[in-house]
Design a protein around this motif. Structure first.
Motif, short mmCIF file in Angstrom:
data_model
loop_
_atom_site.label_atom_id
_atom_site.label_comp_id
_atom_site.label_asym_id
_atom_site.label_seq_id
_atom_site.Cartn_x
_atom_site.Cartn_y
_atom_site.Cartn_z
N MET A 24 -6.49 6.82 32.43
CA MET A 24 -6.17 5.41 32.17
C MET A 24 -6.54 4.57 33.41
SD MET A 24 -2.42 3.86 31.30
CE MET A 24 -2.02 2.20 31.78
N PRO A 25 -7.67 3.90 33.35
CA PRO A 25 -8.09 3.14 34.53
C PRO A 25 -7.43 1.76 34.62
CG PRO A 25 -9.83 3.12 32.87
CD PRO A 25 -8.71 3.92 32.29
N HIS A 26 -6.80 1.32 33.54
CA HIS A 26 -6.45 -0.09 33.41
C HIS A 26 -5.39 -0.18 32.30
CE1 HIS A 26 -7.20 -4.12 31.71
NE2 HIS A 26 -7.75 -4.43 32.86
N PRO A 27 -4.40 -1.07 32.40
CA PRO A 27 -3.34 -1.12 31.38
C PRO A 27 -3.84 -1.41 29.97
CG PRO A 27 -2.64 -2.28 33.34
CD PRO A 27 -4.08 -1.93 33.56
N PHE A 28 -4.96 -2.10 29.83
CA PHE A 28 -5.48 -2.36 28.49
C PHE A 28 -6.82 -1.65 28.38
CE2 PHE A 28 -2.84 -5.95 29.67
CZ PHE A 28 -1.90 -5.90 28.67
N LEU B 234 -9.76 -1.98 27.57
CA LEU B 234 -10.76 -2.98 27.21
C LEU B 234 -12.01 -2.79 28.04
CD1 LEU B 234 -8.54 -6.19 27.26
CD2 LEU B 234 -9.42 -5.03 25.24
N GLN C 177 -15.54 -4.61 29.83
CA GLN C 177 -15.77 -5.84 30.59
C GLN C 177 -16.03 -6.99 29.63
OE1 GLN C 177 -15.44 -7.16 33.51
NE2 GLN C 177 -15.00 -5.22 34.49
N ARG C 178 -15.45 -8.13 29.95
CA ARG C 178 -15.73 -9.34 29.17
C ARG C 178 -17.13 -9.84 29.54
NH1 ARG C 178 -11.42 -12.12 30.91
NH2 ARG C 178 -12.67 -13.36 32.33
N THR D 206 3.35 -9.15 32.72
CA THR D 206 2.40 -8.18 32.17
C THR D 206 1.09 -8.28 32.94
OG1 THR D 206 3.33 -8.65 29.99
CG2 THR D 206 1.22 -7.46 30.04
N TYR D 207 0.46 -7.12 33.20
CA TYR D 207 -0.85 -7.13 33.85
C TYR D 207 -1.81 -8.01 33.03
CZ TYR D 207 -5.19 -5.63 35.95
OH TYR D 207 -6.40 -5.63 36.59
N SER E 69 -6.03 -2.83 39.69
CA SER E 69 -5.53 -2.49 38.34
C SER E 69 -4.01 -2.57 38.28
CB SER E 69 -6.02 -1.11 37.90
OG SER E 69 -5.26 -0.08 38.50
N PHE F 28 -4.93 -17.69 30.56
CA PHE F 28 -6.27 -17.12 30.68
C PHE F 28 -7.06 -17.82 31.78
CE2 PHE F 28 -10.80 -17.22 29.29
CZ PHE F 28 -11.06 -15.88 29.51
N ASP F 29 -7.81 -17.03 32.53
CA ASP F 29 -8.66 -17.58 33.58
C ASP F 29 -10.01 -16.87 33.54
OD1 ASP F 29 -9.84 -18.62 35.81
OD2 ASP F 29 -8.50 -17.67 37.25
N PRO F 30 -11.06 -17.61 33.18
CA PRO F 30 -12.39 -16.98 33.13
C PRO F 30 -12.83 -16.41 34.48
CG PRO F 30 -12.54 -19.38 32.84
CD PRO F 30 -11.09 -19.03 32.80
N LEU F 31 -12.20 -16.86 35.58
CA LEU F 31 -12.60 -16.38 36.90
C LEU F 31 -12.00 -15.02 37.24
CD1 LEU F 31 -12.24 -19.76 38.83
CD2 LEU F 31 -14.35 -18.68 38.06
N ASP F 32 -11.11 -14.52 36.39
CA ASP F 32 -10.50 -13.20 36.60
C ASP F 32 -10.92 -12.32 35.42
OD1 ASP F 32 -8.92 -10.94 36.62
OD2 ASP F 32 -7.01 -12.00 36.71
N SER F 33 -11.71 -11.28 35.71
CA SER F 33 -12.30 -10.48 34.62
C SER F 33 -11.24 -9.66 33.87
CB SER F 33 -13.38 -9.55 35.18
OG SER F 33 -12.79 -8.59 36.03
N THR F 34 -10.02 -9.53 34.40
CA THR F 34 -8.98 -8.79 33.67
C THR F 34 -7.88 -9.72 33.17
OG1 THR F 34 -7.84 -8.27 35.74
CG2 THR F 34 -9.38 -6.62 34.91
N MET G 166 -5.94 -11.97 30.55
CA MET G 166 -5.82 -11.81 29.10
C MET G 166 -5.85 -13.18 28.42
SD MET G 166 -5.81 -8.63 28.46
CE MET G 166 -5.02 -8.24 26.91
N LEU H 44 2.16 0.84 36.91
CA LEU H 44 1.19 1.80 36.37
C LEU H 44 1.01 1.57 34.88
CD1 LEU H 44 2.39 4.92 38.39
CD2 LEU H 44 0.17 3.78 38.64
N ALA H 45 2.11 1.28 34.17
CA ALA H 45 2.03 1.06 32.73
C ALA H 45 1.46 -0.31 32.40
CB ALA H 45 3.41 1.21 32.10
N PHE I 113 4.86 -5.09 26.55
CA PHE I 113 3.75 -5.95 26.91
C PHE I 113 3.95 -7.38 26.41
CE2 PHE I 113 1.92 -1.71 27.15
CZ PHE I 113 1.27 -1.76 28.37
N PHE I 114 3.76 -8.35 27.28
CA PHE I 114 3.84 -9.78 26.97
C PHE I 114 5.21 -10.24 26.47
CE2 PHE I 114 -0.66 -8.73 26.87
CZ PHE I 114 -1.13 -9.65 27.81
#
Lengths: 95, 484
Positions: A52-56, A58, A60-61, B191-192, B206, B230-236, B238, B430-431, B456-457
């Protein structure tokens, strides 16, 4: 798990960290203690478990391939240690 | 003025009982009077704050309104602030004037919040006591011989001593919740992906997540609303709508199912802390919640797993500090290699170097499978524990920290002992699920935090439960006598 003196020196080199000779023994014992704690992981059978590299889970966008950044060279170089004519200066690499 | 909630401050501004300039000056005066005892601010931006307050007052005169318009806040010194030193608690960035604003900072600016200054923190957010900061340790306002927790120790201390109405923090393994617990305030790790990481100096990408730190859940809800999105400047980041957290606070918690993980109440938990946590859970039952024993069987693996993943990501993230483009550069480098090694060797403190070296080792050829890959597999098992638990219960409750604030210097000799103080907070990162810590009482005259973990959320529900608890208790209103 215990690291040798040589291993600590090698890791420091890989990480590009200058470690004083006198501190190597201290890092050797601290890093070994941390790795011993980390070793508890090996007691668990994880065969077939998806990493699990990442919580979701997904990918890359993606976005349109267009210019989104403006040139800010001057403001970025204003905080650089050494610049000349718009270039970052480092010690001579090639004779 | 410093004892008002954020909503009450906004009401006072609306009713013209005081201006933002007056409110800001009141907090600047408190900082000047008290911060020497705490060392909680790295930078106080007094002139800029007064200018921003004046602007907020003008916006209000023109008919604008908003829950944060003219409200002073403090920013953890990990968030880039254009034109203001952003040190991340490190000698490496002692000379770093950020050329841009973090998204979180930009959002607060748009909302009209006034930045009082940048708060002290463990170097690069690595630490649980605020003792790894290049700027010296922060002290806990409840007892200045003890630590405020870390890494967001400065933010925690300024809110507890009311040297700011609220502050931002970041949480990679407990860095919002553990200090919130140790100083008796409310802190939420979202939430991440909920809050943008753009311009928030990366430690472990992560796991890192920014969030609010404030006296109450009601205040935290107002801050989170402004930070999230949401922020397009952050690739993770949501892409998910941000609910009106404040509107959800008033719901009853009758019938709420609370899970108590047996692993969070076992060996290692201080008896006096356990007693306070037990009383807080009784209070939640009185409010109509039901309590169920659950198990998070992989809890014991969270610390070892974290101390592979976080250092691995940190060794990669911190490779950008090379003495070339910004930050510290050593004197008279002999060659390029010497420049890298001495700039980094001299610019980073001992804890950061330890973690970079652990990460470098774990990622080096031949060890990747045994460490990084193995840790990622265990991370999945840890997350599965939460997924199973949330099939049975709505929220999970337990202690935030196994003990109250410890003495300065008490845990610095052995890194592993320090790491274990985050045993109840790390699995959450981690979760990727959200969790908050709220004040639940005192043990040995020091604050105890109750942790609430959500799915989550589900930040809105966590804030709702905390708010309902805070309507029935007054722990969140207590201010250390020396700073009253």
């Amino acid at each position: 798990m215990s690291l040798s003196r040589d291993q600590v020196t090698k890791i420091a080199h890989l990480a590009r960290l200058d470690i004083a000779e006198a501190d190597v023994a201290k890092y050797q014992s601290e890093l070994s203690n941390i790795l011993t704690m980390v070793e508890q992981m090996s007691a668990v059978d994880t065969k077939g478990v998806d990493p699990m590299p990442h919580p979701f889970d997904l990918g890359q966008r993606l976005r349109e391939d267009e210019v989104t950044e403006s040139n800010q060279r001057e403001s970025f170089q204003a905080i650089a240690p050494q610049v000349e004519a718009g270039l970052y200066l480092v010690p001579k690499v090639i004779e | 003025m410093h004892t008002l909630s954020i909503a009450e401050m906004a009401e006072g501004l609306r009713a013209k009982k005081f201006s933002s300039v007056e409110l800001t000056d009141a907090f600047l005066a408190r900082i000047a009077k008290f911060d020497k005892q705490l060392n909680a601010y790295v930078t106080v931006t007094a002139d800029q704050a007064r200018a921003e307050a004046k602007k907020a007052d003008q916006r209000r005169t023109k008919g604008e309104d908003g829950p944060l318009l003219g409200i002073p806040i403090a920013q953890k010194d990990i968030f880039c602030t254009r034109g203001v030193k952003t040190s991340c608690g490190s000698k490496m960035l002692d000379n770093f004037i950020a050329p841009y604003d973090a998204t979180t900072v930009a959002k607060f600016n748009q909302a009209g919040a006034v930045m009082l200054g940048k708060t002290n923190m463990d170097e690069f957010a690595m630490g649980s006591s605020n003792e790894t900061s290049f700027y010296g340790p922060v002290r806990n306002p409840w007892n200045t011989k003890t630590v405020p927790g870390g890494s967001s120790g400065g933010s925690a201390a300024v809110v507890a001593a009311r040297l700011a109405p609220a502050a931002t923090g970041t949480d990679t393994g407990g860095s919002i919740r553990q200090p919130a617990a140790l100083v008796g305030i409310t802190g939420l790790k979202p939430t991440y992906g909920r809050v943008s990481r753009y311009g928030m100096i990366a430690f472990a990408s992560s796991l890192d997540q920014g969030g609010p730190m404030a006296p109450s859940a009601e205040d935290a809800a107002i801050l989170l609303r402004a930070m999230a999105g949401f922020d397009p400047l952050d690739s993770t980041s949501m892409d998910k709508a941000v609910p009106d957290y404040a509107a959800q606070l008033s719901a009853s918690i009758k019938g709420l199912k609370i899970g108590l993980p047996k692993e969070y109440f076992g060996e290692g938990l201080d008896g006096a802390v356990a007693k306070v946590i037990g009383e807080a859970i009784e209070q939640l039952k009185k409010l109509g919640a039901t309590v169920h024993e659950i198990s998070l069987p992989n809890t014991g693996l969270a610390v070892p797993t974290y101390y592979v993943i976080a250092p691995a990501e940190c060794s990669s993230n911190l490779s950008r500090f090379d003495g070339v483009r910004f930050g510290y550069r050593c004197k008279d480098p002999k060659d390029l290699h010497d420049l890298y090694k001495r700039s980094r060797g001299e610019g980073f403190g001992a804890e950061v170097k330890r973690r970079i070296m652990i990460g470098t080792y774990a990622l080096s050829a031949g060890y990747y499978d045994a460490y990084y890959l193995k840790a990622q597999q265990l991370r999945r098992l840890i997350k599965n524990d939460f997924d199973e638990a949330f099939k049975k219960v709505d929220v999970i409750a337990g202690p935030t920290s196994p003990s109250v604030a410890f003495n300065l210097g008490e845990k610095t000799a052995d890194p592993v002992t320090m790491y274990l103080s985050d045993i109840y907070t790390i699995a959450v990162n981690l979760a990727g699920v959200p969790a908050l810590s709220m004040p639940a009482g005192f043990a040995n005259k020091l604050p105890v935090g109750l942790q609430l973990i959500g799915n989550f959320f589900d930040e809105g529900r966590l804030l709702n439960v905390a708010h309902q608890y805070q309507l029935a208790t007054d722990w969140h209103r207590r201010i250390p006598a020396e700073f009253a």
